[in-house]
Design a protein around this motif. Structure first.
Motif, PDB file in Angstrom:
ATOM      1  N   LEU A   1      40.271   6.092  -8.045  1.00 64.33           N
ATOM      2  CA  LEU A   1      40.647   6.911  -6.885  1.00 64.33           C
ATOM      3  C   LEU A   1      40.701   8.399  -7.230  1.00 64.33           C
ATOM      4  CD1 LEU A   1      43.183   4.487  -5.302  1.00 64.33           C
ATOM      5  CD2 LEU A   1      41.537   5.796  -3.953  1.00 64.33           C
ATOM      6  N   ASP A   2      41.179   8.715  -8.431  1.00 60.79           N
ATOM      7  CA  ASP A   2      41.273  10.126  -8.820  1.00 60.79           C
ATOM      8  C   ASP A   2      39.906  10.780  -8.975  1.00 60.79           C
ATOM      9  OD1 ASP A   2      44.359  10.440  -9.697  1.00 60.79           O
ATOM     10  OD2 ASP A   2      43.605   8.437 -10.141  1.00 60.79           O
TER      11      ASP A   2
ATOM     12  N   TYR B   1      37.572  10.809  -6.851  1.00 57.95           N
ATOM     13  CA  TYR B   1      37.152  11.461  -5.598  1.00 57.95           C
ATOM     14  C   TYR B   1      37.449  12.962  -5.644  1.00 57.95           C
ATOM     15  CZ  TYR B   1      36.528   6.912  -3.275  1.00 57.95           C
ATOM     16  OH  TYR B   1      36.092   5.667  -2.916  1.00 57.95           O
ATOM     17  N   ALA B   2      38.697  13.300  -5.985  1.00 59.42           N
ATOM     18  CA  ALA B   2      39.078  14.722  -5.984  1.00 59.42           C
ATOM     19  C   ALA B   2      38.270  15.485  -7.026  1.00 59.42           C
ATOM     20  CB  ALA B   2      40.572  14.871  -6.244  1.00 59.42           C
TER      21      ALA B   2
ATOM     22  N   VAL C   1      34.799  16.249  -5.702  1.00 58.96           N
ATOM     23  CA  VAL C   1      34.786  17.295  -4.672  1.00 58.96           C
ATOM     24  C   VAL C   1      34.919  18.664  -5.348  1.00 58.96           C
ATOM     25  CG1 VAL C   1      35.962  18.188  -2.634  1.00 58.96           C
ATOM     26  CG2 VAL C   1      35.621  15.730  -2.888  1.00 58.96           C
TER      27      VAL C   1
ATOM     28  N   LEU D   1      30.563  10.054  -0.734  1.00 55.67           N
ATOM     29  CA  LEU D   1      31.799   9.483  -1.296  1.00 55.67           C
ATOM     30  C   LEU D   1      32.418   8.435  -0.377  1.00 55.67           C
ATOM     31  CD1 LEU D   1      33.537  12.675  -2.771  1.00 55.67           C
ATOM     32  CD2 LEU D   1      32.372  10.857  -4.034  1.00 55.67           C
ATOM     33  N   GLN D   2      32.128   8.593   0.924  1.00 50.74           N
ATOM     34  CA  GLN D   2      32.661   7.626   1.883  1.00 50.74           C
ATOM     35  C   GLN D   2      31.982   6.281   1.790  1.00 50.74           C
ATOM     36  OE1 GLN D   2      32.950   8.263   6.327  1.00 50.74           O
ATOM     37  NE2 GLN D   2      32.705  10.305   5.517  1.00 50.74           N
TER      38      GLN D   2
ATOM     39  N   ARG E   1      43.912   7.516 -18.921  1.00 55.71           N
ATOM     40  CA  ARG E   1      44.625   6.311 -18.484  1.00 55.71           C
ATOM     41  C   ARG E   1      43.837   5.050 -18.813  1.00 55.71           C
ATOM     42  NH1 ARG E   1      45.472   7.117 -12.535  1.00 55.71           N
ATOM     43  NH2 ARG E   1      44.862   9.229 -13.078  1.00 55.71           N
TER      44      ARG E   1
END
Lengths: 283, 283
Positions: free
Chosen positions: A5-6, A8-9, A12, A40-41, A266
């Motif tokens: 999920l991270d 995505y940012a 961008v 990304l969608q 992580r």
């Protein structure tokens, strides 16, 4: 490695940086952003970050009308690294353990990564740090054993400039090496001309993988490369993109990299700046 | 203020943070991300960052089934700020220029902003810094002159906790004050219960603006608020969200904030951490 999920940012942010780097004006930057948001969608659940980076940088090359936006930056990185070449060689020559030192130097070179940041720490400072610190993941013993048995090594390159550090390692390995670059420009990843500028043609057989992903996505690579990959007894895979695409490509693949993003931090359970020499897990 | 290209990456980052803050599991976080990417792809050219934040946090409240994800964080911020209340009052009382000191304290309180980061500098450290530094934009003289003539002041609140600093300023102003909070929960912006927890009901007439944007978008506010806005002789607008929506709302509006993001930094031509007391420009 999966697309977290991270990511995505991060993509961008990287899109804006890369579009500016490619010299796009504001309206073009805006168009690129809208295209990337659409991309990304609609990600395939099986995607990896380098799949996405391939598509993002493809959009940037298309909209900027610039087939290699990082061409000059890559040449600059290679020149900067070449200035260290004699000192790196001397360091290896003076070492009690030349191969161990050269492996660490190759990992130090992985700090050059314009996808993470336009700036990198002073290269020499990074060399000092990496020589002094413990491995966060340490399969060096396994790699040495596999290398000893191997008749040759396939070495998957990463960024331009980092190539010079790879060269020092290759010159220390005393094995025939096939050095693979990306097939076409993507980000600041080394292509054939970048490898030649680092003098790798003098110490290895150069091939390109036929693809324009900042990693090694075998399904997108050309048949000659896939054959070389399958036949190689040992593969050294440099950098984050190769780790993200080959982390479970089987035990003959060894990933060498520095941890430069919180997602890898992580994923690995190892700290930022950590140095990694990791045997890939089974397919 | 316009929605800059760099705002895209910031909102994607903020989305993940806020979705995690709201306790969403990974599949829900993913759904929220896809919704936000769709939203970002289709922005109205006239949009401001608080328009987008309103929509983003609306999506998070909907998908998390949590009508006020920041409820506890807001209560915690208010309690932390209340612990400083006596010291802040003493500081104003001991000052040669109580109003000037109280204005700076109100700006120091603007460091509390969970949209920018979950962490903020130690509040007392921020107070020391803000009291010592020069204004990056300084319309304090204009504000004092307008305040002196005014029969009352409309004060637009921002974040919970920051409210306590606003209270100290209001107690120093010696004018009747109407204090406006957001109409419904959005991020950690103060709503009625947060203002009461900070004791603002004891020093001002409390109203809410009827809207759930983290800023003041007049077209979305309720008629009673718009009337109060139009009739007020002087308006103090706290924080980045109010600046982004009221920076050109006319000369009776004075924005008080700290610069906490690189976009505002560039927009204002003033450095990060800069303290701003700025009269809005004409409509």
């Amino acid at each position: 490695m999966e697309f977290y999920l991270d990511c995505y940012a991060c993509f961008v942010r990287q899109t804006i940086n890369a579009a500016r780097h490619a010299g796009c004006d504001d309206p073009v930057q805006h168009k690129i952003m809208i295209k990337v948001l659409e991309l990304l969608q609609n990600l395939d659940p099986e995607t990896t970050p380098p799949h996405v980076a391939k598509a993002v940088h493809g959009i940037i090359r298309e909209y900027s009308n610039n087939p290699d936006p990082y061409k000059e930056a890559k040449a600059r990185c290679t020149r900067a690294a070449m200035e260290l070449y004699d000192d790196l060689k001397a360091m290896v020559a003076a070492s009690d353990d030349p191969l161990g030192t050269a492996l660490r130097l190759a990992i130090a070179g992985n700090i050059i990564d314009l996808g993470v940041s336009d700036e990198h720490e002073d290269l020499w400072h990074t060399v000092d740090r990496v020589l002094a610190q413990d491995y966060a993941v340490d399969d060096e013993g396994l790699l040495r054993r596999e290398m000893e048995k191997a008749d040759h090594i396939l070495y998957l390159g990463d960024n331009a400039g980092e190539t010079v550090f790879d060269r020092v390692l290759i010159e220390t390995m005393e094995k025939p090496v096939v050095y693979a670059v990306r097939g076409r420009p993507v980000l600041n990843d080394a292509i054939m001309e970048d490898a030649i500028a680092a003098g790798l043609d003098k110490v290895a057989t150069l091939i390109d993988n036929g693809a324009d992903a900042p990693g090694t996505i075998l399904s997108l690579c050309k048949p000659e490369f896939v054959e070389a990959f399958n036949e190689a007894p040992v593969i050294i895979a440099k950098g984050q993109g190769n780790y993200e695409t080959l982390n479970n490509a089987g035990p003959k693949v060894f990933c060498l990299l520095q941890i430069k993003c919180p997602v890898i931090e992580r994923d690995m359970g190892a700290p930022m700046g950590g140095i990694i020499l990791r045997q890939s897990t089974a397919l």
